[in-house]
Design a protein around this motif. Structure first.
Motif, PDB file in Angstrom:
ATOM      1  N   LYS A  75      52.751  -8.741  20.331  1.00 34.14           N
ATOM      2  CA  LYS A  75      52.539 -10.263  20.042  1.00 34.14           C
ATOM      3  C   LYS A  75      53.676 -10.950  19.186  1.00 34.14           C
ATOM      4  O   LYS A  75      53.778 -10.653  18.130  1.00 34.14           O
ATOM      5  N   ASN A 109      40.089 -13.544  23.301  1.00 36.20           N
ATOM      6  CA  ASN A 109      41.227 -13.337  22.388  1.00 36.20           C
ATOM      7  C   ASN A 109      41.986 -14.520  22.578  1.00 36.20           C
ATOM      8  O   ASN A 109      43.409 -14.329  21.752  1.00 36.20           O
ATOM      9  N   TRP A 134      46.256  -9.740  23.689  1.00 36.17           N
ATOM     10  CA  TRP A 134      46.296  -9.260  22.342  1.00 36.17           C
ATOM     11  C   TRP A 134      44.764  -9.116  21.450  1.00 36.17           C
ATOM     12  O   TRP A 134      44.351 -10.356  21.391  1.00 36.17           O
ATOM     13  N   ASP A 180      46.251  -7.078  16.843  1.00 34.28           N
ATOM     14  CA  ASP A 180      46.792  -7.721  17.771  1.00 34.28           C
ATOM     15  C   ASP A 180      47.503  -6.896  18.898  1.00 34.28           C
ATOM     16  O   ASP A 180      48.333  -7.162  19.366  1.00 34.28           O
ATOM     17  N   ARG A 194      42.521  -9.328  18.872  1.00 35.40           N
ATOM     18  CA  ARG A 194      42.621 -10.023  17.529  1.00 35.40           C
ATOM     19  C   ARG A 194      41.746  -8.773  16.695  1.00 35.40           C
ATOM     20  O   ARG A 194      41.889  -8.973  15.316  1.00 35.40           O
ATOM     21  N   GLU A 239      47.513 -18.497  12.432  1.00 39.68           N
ATOM     22  CA  GLU A 239      48.356 -18.045  13.672  1.00 39.68           C
ATOM     23  C   GLU A 239      49.868 -18.059  13.691  1.00 39.68           C
ATOM     24  O   GLU A 239      50.306 -16.820  14.419  1.00 39.68           O
TER      25      GLU A 239
END
Length: 558
Positions: free
Chosen positions: A128, A108, A112, A118, A114, A241
């Motif tokens: 996150k 990950n 967190w 998260d 994904r 991201e």
């Protein structure tokens, strides 16, 4: 435990990377967390291991000699993404992490999950940050908006605080100066071995781009490659991201080898984009742009994933470059990642269909349909509109952090629109349209397990809920299995295509937010069905065993 530590082995110099810029947020390993919760949150078993390999027998000596250099450059991109997403790869905020926790942390790129929105799987780290590590954690939206520096919105700057506590935008080529210089040198060294002139030109241009943060010339050079056997995608590319604003590009890399036979079969479809654009089910204002038809459509085997594309769910097709100007001028290159795609079909999609698809429609689950759906998803990124029709700038600028999810939703639905049109015109003769429909539905069950926090996850839920409400998907209450109504599916494809294209063309951020709030979530019945997949121990995605050893390239063969 199936995590193979060699999959995440870093070069020794990477472990020394640290960016000591003033005003940086505290390092994750200084948070004082000393206990991992070893419960269901730590779940490396959701990933099935796949050895990433390909037939390299047709490669010439120069191309084979390049591979170790390109993989080293990719590993540097991996180390940079670690810093953008979390911190150093060895900075697990636990004093004595178990092997399972260590594996899941690396899968990950941080603490967190994904694949679970998260959600933290380490006690004490908190949520996150929406902006990952691209921005100071204490920066407010009002502060960012009032800051009069145009570089703040650049894809290629890290936002930090200076010694006075004021915001400052630091270009990637300065913030990551040492590793970027090393990666650029590796690309230049590889260029010296390249026999293909297009590949040689691209590698040199990309090395320059990494040093300057000026990527247009290298993107154009990448678009011009035609005869290369080895390919490379490298640098700061996607903005997923950055869930705060969608501005910042993350570092990643793919090292690829072309499947020439499949690429020749696919090449003709890119030329059909202008005609397909003219037929979109929206008023002329929303399709006035002419998509570039100089793009390429090809099949590749991936030899190495690194950085953003290796975090959580793995990409199985790419459509680049993202620069709207280049897309309008020259189109894009759509790369279908065939070996990764086959692995996901065999190990994940087929077992899911056996549980959730109506038994009388299971015959419509085929790899050819899966390949076509993924391929035309990528081609469909070239359709529609890149600039709003009312002066709000580009679609990406107008829709901010919602742009990515809506664009993925557009590509999903217009990909099916393209399949319908091309089958009607006789351009696709293999299989049956129901193969595409049913395999598409099964693909949603596969992809939605990536979590609704990602752009792709929210796009999955948008189309699933839209089709369910339209009656295109039907759920049998007695069996919990789903089937496709072909006639209603056709109508829903047209209606959802028009809705998304208009939202993009209008730059209607509020409308997109409302649509996602209504349809971007997992409902109760679907969650119960997804839980059945979990009970059946069907993996969510793959994790790669990759590198020179996996490719059979020992030190003596390099």
């Amino acid at each position: 435990m199936f995590f193979n530590s060699t999959s995440f082995r870093l070069l020794p110099f990477m472990l020394l990377l640290a960016c000591g810029n003033p005003g940086e947020a505290p390092r994750p390993d200084s948070l004082g967390v000393d206990k991992a919760s070893m419960d269901a949150r730590v779940r490396p078993e959701i990933y099935v291991p796949v050895k990433l390999t390909a037939d390299l027998s047709a490669l010439g000596e120069g191309d084979r000699d390049m591979l170790p250099l390109l993989i080293q450059a990719a590993q540097i991109m991996d180390s940079l993404f670690w810093q953008e997403a979390w911190g150093r790869p060895d900075s697990i905020p636990v004093k004595h992490p178990s092997p399972e926790l260590r594996s899941f942390f690396h899968m990950n790129y941080g603490p967190w999950d994904r694949m679970a929105g998260d959600r933290s799987f380490v006690n004490g780290v908190g949520d996150k940050p929406k902006g990952a590590r691209f921005y100071p954690v204490d920066m407010t939206d009002d502060e960012f908006e009032a800051w009069p520096d145009s570089a703040k919105k650049s894809h290629y700057t890290m936002v930090r605080r200076d010694q006075r506590g004021k915001l400052t935008a630091i270009p990637y080529n300065r913030y990551f100066a040492a590793p970027v210089a090393r990666a650029a040198a590796l690309l230049e060294q590889a260029a010296g071995l390249a026999k293909d002139p297009g590949l040689k030109a691209f590698l040199n241009a990309r090395a320059k781009a990494l040093r300057t943060d000026e990527y247009t010339a290298s993107d154009l050079s990448w678009m011009d490659m035609r005869t290369n056997d080895i390919d490379l995608i490298i640098g700061p590319i996607e903005t997923y991201e950055d869930q705060r604003y969608g501005y910042k590009a993350s570092h990643e890399a793919y090292v690829l080898v072309k499947d020439k036979e499949w690429s020749q079969r696919l090449g003709r479809f890119a030329k059909l984009l202008p005609a397909l654009q003219r037929g979109l089910p929206v008023p002329d204002a929303y399709k006035k742009e002419k998509p570039g038809s100089d793009g390429q459509l090809g099949a590749y085997d991936v030899l190495y994933y690194a950085g953003a594309c290796n975090a959580g769910g793995k990409t199985i097709a790419v459509n680049l470059p993202n620069d709207e100007g280049i897309q309008l001028r020259k189109g894009t290159r759509r790369l279908q990642l065939k070996n990764a795609m086959q692995a996901k079909f065999d190990k994940i999609l087929v077992p899911i269909a056996d549980v959730l698809v109506a038994e009388d429609q299971l015959r419509h689950i085929t790899f050819d349909a899966f390949f076509q759906n993924v391929m035309f998803h990528e081609v469909a990124h070239g359709l529609g509109i890149k600039n709003t029709i009312n002066g709000k700038g580009t679609v990406r600028e107008a829709l901010l952090d919602e742009a990515g999810a809506l664009e993925e939703g557009k590509a999903d639905i217009l990909g099916l629109y393209m399949v319908e049109q091309l089958r009607e015109k006789g351009e696709i003769a293999e299989g049956d349209l129901m193969d595409n429909y049913v395999t598409f539905m099964a693909g949603i069950f596969r992809s939605v397990r990536f979590g609704a926090s990602s752009a792709h996850g929210r796009a999955n839920m948008l189309r699933f809920n839209y089709f369910l409400e339209a009656g295109a998907f039907r759920r049998d209450e007695a069996t919990g299995r789903y089937s496709v109504d072909a006639e209603k599916m056709h109508g829903a494809i047209s209606d959802l295509s028009a809705l998304i294209l208009k939202l993009q063309g209008d730059g209607d951020l509020q409308g997109v937010q409302q649509l996602m709030a209504e349809k971007g979530n997992v409902g109760k019945d679907l969650q119960a069905d997804l839980d059945r997949l979990k009970k059946a121990s069907i993996p969510v995605d793959v994790v790669f065993e990759q590198g020179l050893e996996a490719l059979g390239l020992t030190d003596g063969q390099q």
